[in-house]
Design an enzyme around this catalytic site. Structure first.
Site, short mmCIF file in Angstrom:
data_model
loop_
_atom_site.label_atom_id
_atom_site.label_comp_id
_atom_site.label_asym_id
_atom_site.label_seq_id
_atom_site.Cartn_x
_atom_site.Cartn_y
_atom_site.Cartn_z
N ALA A 74 12.33 59.95 29.25
CA ALA A 74 12.01 58.72 29.14
C ALA A 74 11.61 58.01 27.62
CB ALA A 74 10.66 58.43 30.49
N ASN A 110 0.46 54.92 32.66
CA ASN A 110 0.81 55.82 33.17
C ASN A 110 -0.86 56.55 32.68
OD1 ASN A 110 1.41 55.27 29.88
ND2 ASN A 110 1.01 57.75 29.30
N GLN A 133 6.86 55.80 34.93
CA GLN A 133 5.68 56.22 36.27
C GLN A 133 5.69 55.51 37.24
OE1 GLN A 133 3.16 58.32 35.67
NE2 GLN A 133 2.96 59.10 34.15
N SER A 159 12.32 59.12 34.57
CA SER A 159 12.22 60.19 33.79
C SER A 159 11.74 61.11 35.43
CB SER A 159 11.26 60.54 32.77
OG SER A 159 10.88 62.00 32.68
N HIS A 205 10.45 64.26 35.61
CA HIS A 205 9.57 64.84 36.15
C HIS A 205 8.57 64.35 36.35
CE1 HIS A 205 7.30 64.44 32.44
NE2 HIS A 205 8.36 63.97 31.67
N THR A 249 26.24 67.08 26.18
CA THR A 249 26.87 68.07 27.17
C THR A 249 25.67 67.65 28.01
OG1 THR A 249 28.58 69.52 26.31
CG2 THR A 249 27.91 69.89 28.22
N CYS A 275 1.23 63.25 26.11
CA CYS A 275 2.47 63.26 24.78
C CYS A 275 0.78 62.87 24.21
CB CYS A 275 2.86 61.90 24.99
SG CYS A 275 3.59 62.83 26.56
N1 PMP Z 1 6.89 56.72 29.47
C1 PMP Z 1 6.27 56.77 30.23
C2 PMP Z 1 5.30 55.51 30.45
C3 PMP Z 1 5.07 57.98 30.65
O1 PMP Z 1 3.84 58.26 31.31
C4 PMP Z 1 5.55 59.36 29.56
C5 PMP Z 1 5.85 60.63 29.71
N2 PMP Z 1 4.23 60.73 30.01
C6 PMP Z 1 7.33 58.86 28.87
C7 PMP Z 1 7.34 57.21 28.58
C8 PMP Z 1 7.92 59.61 28.18
O2 PMP Z 1 8.64 60.73 29.38
P1 PMP Z 1 9.35 62.23 29.06
O3 PMP Z 1 8.35 62.64 28.74
O4 PMP Z 1 10.81 62.29 29.71
O5 PMP Z 1 10.21 61.75 27.41
#
Ligand code: PMP
Length: 391
Positions: A78, A158, A186, A206, A208, A246, A332
């Site tokens: 993301a 988030n 999210q 995203s 994960h 790739t 983050c």
């Molecule tokens: N946007 C939001 C709302 C998120 O929660 C996150 C992950 N913390 C991200 C963006 C970034 O996602 P990614 O880890 O896939 O770069």
């Protein structure tokens, strides 16, 4: 199905990331070793097989978000999707309009990207939110006019799980021809996400965050055409020239499978999350009667609870509840010593923000873990939960 970590800790940080669903791992496995070919190398059978796997994953993701398959491109996550959505649309439309609008509670990958634009001469406006974390739509409306190029508002926050009124915002944007981007990272798996009914031009995802692997994401681009968006990295012509490089076939396949499962199991996951969350809330309330929920109580995605424990620092709770894997806010920003910008934007004082915790349950959290979490919480306050009948 259970996913157990090898240690005795209880994982309650599903906003930072989710465990990879075993079914996703199983789907990915053939593409780690056997089917290793480059999906762009379609002069041979192996390459064609890899390409088919990628395209099948694209279809699964498109289905999960209600998009045409051709409007999805793969990214690394993301963060990259947000960067491409914002910088790419600016690049394609820069001579036309000058204003970019976002919201004070956005993820850093949106806020920092728009900050870059300020230094390039764009007018960047960050609209505030109410105490409940919901964007002030009237304030937003004031800034959207014929000079507004792009509006970026996340669907689910988030840190608090608060859901923003994207459909209402898209109507305002449409009136003035402004593009709307939504960070939906999210939201997928926690609530219905249909990019057509949300009526957004761009949406970020995203894997994960939805029980898929790390390192893969997607950007939805409505009626993908070069007039709307330009690449921000350069190389080969992959992903319709917008995102060269790739593709990691196994990760694409994992994201596709995770998206497919999310569509099938979203309701049951959500129902379970709400029940577990409620039990946990009651357990916390029994020892911290002053606890308050940060963010709107109803416009909130299931599985994300942000709580303010007045008079107790979040660091001391994290220490006292060491077996519980919980967070103060966005992973983050984990190295950032500042208070959460999301909670501060909602009007919490520094000390209120610093006594807040984010607790996130998920697909594999079970009743037993929540019972144990409650007894850890209660015993940390010298409270014998068993007597109260809470556990
Ligand atoms: N946007 C939001 C709302 C998120 O929660 C996150 C992950 N913390 C991200 C963006 C970034 O996602 P990614 O880890 O896939 O770069």
């Amino acid at each position: 199905m259970t996913v157990r970590t090898k240690h005795s800790r209880i994982y309650l940080d599903h906003q930072a990331t989710t465990p990879v669903d075993p079914r996703v791992i199983q789907a990915m496995q053939p593409y780690l070793a056997d089917c290793f070919a480059n999906p762009s190398a379609t002069t041979h059978v192996s390459g064609i097989k890899a390409r088919q796997a990628v395209e099948n994953a694209r279809k699964q993701i498109a289905l999960a978000i209600g998009a045409p398959t051709n409007d999805i491109i793969f990214t690394s996550g993301a963060t990259e999707s947000n960067n491409l959505a914002i910088l790419g649309t600016i690049e394609a439309n820069k001579s036309k309009r000058n204003r970019v609008i976002t919201v004070s509670t956005e993820h850093k990958s949106v806020l920092e990207t728009t900050k870059q634009l300020r230094s390039r001469g764009y007018e960047v406006i960050s609209v505030g939110v109410g105490k409940d974390g919901i964007v002030n739509v009237n304030e937003l409306r004031k800034y959207i006019d014929s000079n507004t190029l792009l509006v970026s508002v996340m669907l689910v926050n988030n840190e608090t799980g608060v859901i923003q009124p994207i459909k209402e915002i898209s109507e305002i944007c449409n009136n003035d021809g402004a593009l709307l981007h939504s960070d939906c990272a999210q939201a997928l798996g926690k609530m219905p996400v249909n990019v057509i009914s949300l009526d957004v031009n761009l949406a970020s995802f995203s894997a994960h965050k939805v029980y898929g692997p790390k390192g893969i994401g997607a950007l939805y681009i409505k009626q993908l055409k070069s007039a709307l968006i330009r690449p921000i990295t350069f190389g080969g012509g992959q992903e319709r020239g917008l995102r060269p490089g790739t593709l990691p076939v196994n990760l694409c396949v994992g994201f596709g499978e995770a998206a497919k499962i999310s569509l099938l199991e979203r309701n049951q996951d959500s129902e379970k999350s709400i029940l577990l969350e409620q039990r946990l809330w009651n357990g916390i309330l029994s020892v911290i009667p002053q606890v308050k929920l940060n963010g709107h109580p109803n416009f909130r995605a299931p599985g994300c609870m942000n709580i303010a424990c007045k008079g107790i620092s979040s660091d001391s709770l994290i220490d006292a509840w060491a077996e519980l894997e919980i967070a103060k806010g966005s992973a983050c920003e984990a190295t950032n010593t500042q208070s959460s910008h999301v909670l501060r934007a909602m009007g919490l004082s520094r000390s209120q923000a610093d006594s807040s915790l984010r607790i996130g349950v998920g697909r594999f959290t079970n009743d037993k873990e929540i019972s144990r979490a409650i007894s850890i919480i209660q015993s940390s306050f010298g409270f014998e939960g068993r007597k109260s009948g809470l556990v």
